[in-house]
Design an enzyme around this catalytic site. Sequence first.
Site, PDB file in Angstrom:
ATOM      1  N   GLU A   1     -15.495   6.287   6.259  1.00  0.00           N
ATOM      2  CA  GLU A   1     -14.494   5.700   7.163  1.00  0.00           C
ATOM      3  C   GLU A   1     -14.311   6.622   8.356  1.00  0.00           C
ATOM      4  O   GLU A   1     -14.863   7.720   8.412  1.00  0.00           O
ATOM      5  CB  GLU A   1     -13.151   5.519   6.432  1.00  0.00           C
ATOM      6  CG  GLU A   1     -12.548   6.836   5.958  1.00  0.00           C
ATOM      7  CD  GLU A   1     -11.235   6.698   5.197  1.00  0.00           C
ATOM      8  OE1 GLU A   1     -10.563   5.669   5.311  1.00  0.00           O
ATOM      9  OE2 GLU A   1     -10.894   7.670   4.491  1.00  0.00           O
TER      10      GLU A   1
ATOM     11  N   LYS B   1      -2.399   7.106   1.250  1.00  0.00           N
ATOM     12  CA  LYS B   1      -2.061   7.440   2.633  1.00  0.00           C
ATOM     13  C   LYS B   1      -0.950   8.489   2.597  1.00  0.00           C
ATOM     14  O   LYS B   1       0.227   8.174   2.790  1.00  0.00           O
ATOM     15  CB  LYS B   1      -1.653   6.166   3.373  1.00  0.00           C
ATOM     16  CG  LYS B   1      -1.850   6.245   4.867  1.00  0.00           C
ATOM     17  CD  LYS B   1      -1.804   4.852   5.472  1.00  0.00           C
ATOM     18  CE  LYS B   1      -1.524   4.876   6.954  1.00  0.00           C
ATOM     19  NZ  LYS B   1      -2.528   5.524   7.777  1.00  0.00           N
TER      20      LYS B   1
ATOM     21  N   ARG C   1       0.832  -1.207   0.000  1.00  0.00           N
ATOM     22  CA  ARG C   1       0.000   0.000   0.000  1.00  0.00           C
ATOM     23  C   ARG C   1       0.870   1.262   0.000  1.00  0.00           C
ATOM     24  O   ARG C   1       0.531   2.257  -0.644  1.00  0.00           O
ATOM     25  CB  ARG C   1      -0.946   0.000   1.208  1.00  0.00           C
ATOM     26  CG  ARG C   1      -1.949   1.143   1.143  1.00  0.00           C
ATOM     27  CD  ARG C   1      -2.996   1.060   2.232  1.00  0.00           C
ATOM     28  NE  ARG C   1      -2.418   1.215   3.551  1.00  0.00           N
ATOM     29  CZ  ARG C   1      -3.096   1.084   4.686  1.00  0.00           C
ATOM     30  NH1 ARG C   1      -4.378   0.791   4.659  1.00  0.00           N
ATOM     31  NH2 ARG C   1      -2.509   1.234   5.860  1.00  0.00           N
TER      32      ARG C   1
HETATM   33  C1  LIG Z   1      -7.978   7.148   7.006  1.00  0.00           C
HETATM   34  C2  LIG Z   1      -7.718   5.725   7.381  1.00  0.00           C
HETATM   35  N1  LIG Z   1      -8.637   4.781   7.059  1.00  0.00           N
HETATM   36  C3  LIG Z   1      -8.455   3.494   7.396  1.00  0.00           C
HETATM   37  C4  LIG Z   1      -7.313   3.081   8.068  1.00  0.00           C
HETATM   38  C5  LIG Z   1      -7.145   1.629   8.442  1.00  0.00           C
HETATM   39  O1  LIG Z   1      -6.107   1.042   7.724  1.00  0.00           O
HETATM   40  P1  LIG Z   1      -5.253  -0.175   8.314  1.00  0.00           P
HETATM   41  O2  LIG Z   1      -6.200  -1.244   8.672  1.00  0.00           O
HETATM   42  O3  LIG Z   1      -4.378  -0.560   7.182  1.00  0.00           O
HETATM   43  O4  LIG Z   1      -4.526   0.333   9.497  1.00  0.00           O
HETATM   44  C6  LIG Z   1      -6.340   4.029   8.419  1.00  0.00           C
HETATM   45  C7  LIG Z   1      -5.117   3.630   9.107  1.00  0.00           C
HETATM   46  O5  LIG Z   1      -4.081   3.670   8.572  1.00  0.00           O
HETATM   47  C8  LIG Z   1      -6.537   5.382   8.055  1.00  0.00           C
HETATM   48  O6  LIG Z   1      -5.628   6.310   8.356  1.00  0.00           O
END
Ligand SMILES: Cc1ncc(COP(=O)(O)O)c(C=O)c1O
Length: 361
Positions: A245, A212, A108
């Site tokens: 989210e 991200k 990712r």
């Molecule tokens: C905006 C956002 N959504 C969702 C997630 C969840 O992602 P992960 O399960 O890879 O930590 C994160 C965490 O990194 C995030 O910053």
Amino acid sequence: MTSANWTLHRSFFWVLSPLLSGEEGHHVHVPVYASGSEVLQKLQEKWNSTKQQRYPAMYSSVVGGIVLDPSMMVIPIDDHMVHRGHGVFDTAMISDGYLYEVDSHLDRLLISAAKAKISSPFPRETLRAILVQMTAASKCRNGSIKYWLSAGPGDFLLSPKGCTGPAFYAVVVASGSGVDGAPAAGHARLREGVRAITSMVPMKHPFFAAMKSVNYLPNALAMAEAEERGAYASVWVDDAGDVAEGPMMNVAFVTGDGDLVVPAFDRVLSGCTARRLLALAPRLVDAGMLRSVSAASISATDAKRCAEMMFVGSGLPLLPIVEWDGKPVGDGRVGKIVLALFDMLCEDMKTSPERVIVPYD
Ligand SMILES: Cc1ncc(COP(=O)(O)O)c(C=O)c1O
């Protein structure tokens, strides 16, 4: 002049007067440190006074190695990530001496970097080896690693053309300082569940939400907004009325008929934990506890009728939500499906064949 105007003018004068007379400047002595050793001493004093021992190792491609002294864990001020937000990051958990899901987090990171037009200074396998060796050097067995790809140091201009080349930074954060705070707080939240609110902070455009990047200002404001209103975190709902989210986690729902629904990843970050949940949860279908498992759009109206709701993200990995916008979720108590899914993910952290063993000395 009205009295309101006069008040404004008077306060304006009081603010300006010390600046005009130069009084402020007379009493300020700004030390000048010409030598690096003096600066280092100051940084070490500052660091030691915080009594924090949370960052046992850092990697910097600018230094070209692993740094163990926290006061030296620095990033150049002219790095494009620092002054223009031109960087992407990711994270992964260290669980009992293993790196969990590090490959999907690394994939990712590279997807985010490609979207942000940032190349990597090293091939993927080198990035992975650096993360594993940094974790080993830290001796940390429980905590997380965070890592950044940046357009790199250069000039202070907006164009990345002046950057000397991309940079890679990484750090180990020992347990107790992650998403969930102290472990005891995490246990209480799991037992009792948490409150959520719908965020009033404008949502990121899907192009930016799906990568991200280090531009987490909306996310930080959404978190602050929730804390100000006595909630654990907020949830974004998009213009179409669909659930998106949380500020650092995905969300998931269990309908009254036993369907597990994770809002689709087309407008939000593709969470590694949520994807793992989608891969493992069909076991609960086999066990007769769920009817179906899917990633799909779900409106906030339908979501608010669900029996269970949860936050999903690295470091949680699941957190039951018992109240949303002041109304109980389901019967307002932590549900049995969220607890079963939590146990399943915790078991996966201990047994997944994709875990990477850290070669500590
Ligand atoms: C905006 C956002 N959504 C969702 C997630 C969840 O992602 P992960 O399960 O890879 O930590 C994160 C965490 O990194 C995030 O910053």
